[in-house]
Design an enzyme around this catalytic site. Structure first.
Site, PDB file in Angstrom:
ATOM      1  N   TYR A 152     -49.453 -12.359 -48.445  1.00 29.31           N
ATOM      2  CA  TYR A 152     -50.271 -12.823 -47.316  1.00 29.31           C
ATOM      3  C   TYR A 152     -49.567 -12.547 -45.983  1.00 29.31           C
ATOM      4  CZ  TYR A 152     -53.328 -15.985 -44.670  1.00 29.31           C
ATOM      5  OH  TYR A 152     -54.223 -16.517 -43.766  1.00 29.31           O
ATOM      6  N   LYS A 156     -50.878 -10.027 -42.937  1.00 24.84           N
ATOM      7  CA  LYS A 156     -51.131 -10.501 -41.571  1.00 24.84           C
ATOM      8  C   LYS A 156     -50.203  -9.819 -40.559  1.00 24.84           C
ATOM      9  CE  LYS A 156     -54.460 -13.288 -42.674  1.00 24.84           C
ATOM     10  NZ  LYS A 156     -55.859 -13.027 -42.251  1.00 24.84           N
TER      11      LYS A 156
END
Length: 244
Positions: A152, A156
């Site tokens: 994740y 990002k």
């Protein structure tokens, strides 16, 4: 609304059926935009949202690159988008040395590759018209990292890099590209966090509370509007000061 901040503009929001994405859809509709949202399933309150203004649903799993490109290509044939919000995202948390490669790929494909595909398709028309705004929903973990979220965090952080590079590519054509980096926001994604962990997180937030999807949507609205006409390549944190 005839004279809203986004009156006369056509917008696309990925992952717009719930959470932050739905809050963005609502904010844009309130300000006079025509909005399409893209998601695997229709919003539970689609009909009530549609009562706010022109609303369309594009059914697609953003992790399917070919299907996503086809859906967006078809949508821009109807009319180009003035604003695109790349919000779709998933988590598959786990320690990196135990993380299945499929979990890595699922998060990268959904959170990062989909934004690249949507932006590439939509930006072509924006460049021709010398106007447009692309907004990528990143995260503070893309700036500071987070244990158990290597996939994740990487997705990002990649989204932030995509934002800055694309902003440089299209700025001379009048197209703006920015990112917003939410911190701990009350959504279905964060509901699964144990209460003890939530309390510990709140203690790290100088403002002393969690954020709301509407607060994130307000910043997206700013970046989509003429109020941000001289803003590009920026990453705006919406985290109550957590990552400062």
């Amino acid at each position: 609304m005839e004279h809203g901040m986004l009156s006369g503009r056509r917008c696309l929001v990925t992952g717009g059926s719930k959470g932050i994405g739905k809050a963005v859809v609502e904010a844009f509709l309130r300000e006079g935009a025509a909005v399409d949202y893209l998601s695997r399933s229709k919003a539970d309150d689609h009909d009530s949202l549609a009562a706010m203004g022109p609303l369309g649903w594009l059914a697609c799993d953003v992790s399917d690159a070919e299907a996503l490109e086809a859906v967006v290509e078809e949508a821009v044939k109807t009319a180009p988008y003035d604003v695109v919000v790349n919000n779709a995202g998933v988590t598959r948390d786990g320690l990196s040395f135990r993380m299945p490669l499929d979990d890595w790929r699922a998060v990268i494909d959904t959170n990062l590759t989909s934004a690249f595909i949507v932006s590439r398709v939509a930006a072509r028309a924006m460049i021709k018209r010398r106007s447009g705004s692309v907004i990528n929903v990143a995260s503070v973990v893309g700036l500071v990292g987070n244990g158990g979220q290597t996939n994740y965090s990487a997705s990002k952080a990649g989204l932030i890099g995509l934002t800055k590079s694309l902003a440089r590519e299209v700025a001379s054509r009048g197209v703006r590209v920015n990112a917003i980096a939410p911190g701990y926001i009350d959504t279905a994604m964060t509901e699964a966090i144990p209460e003890t962990a939530k309390s510990a997180l709140r203690e790290r937030i100088p403002l002393g509370r969690t954020g709301t999807p509407a607060e994130v949507a307000s910043v997206a609205l700013f970046l989509a509007s003429d109020l941000a006409s001289y803003v590009t390549g920026e990453v705006i944190r919406i985290d109550g000061g957590m990552a400062m």
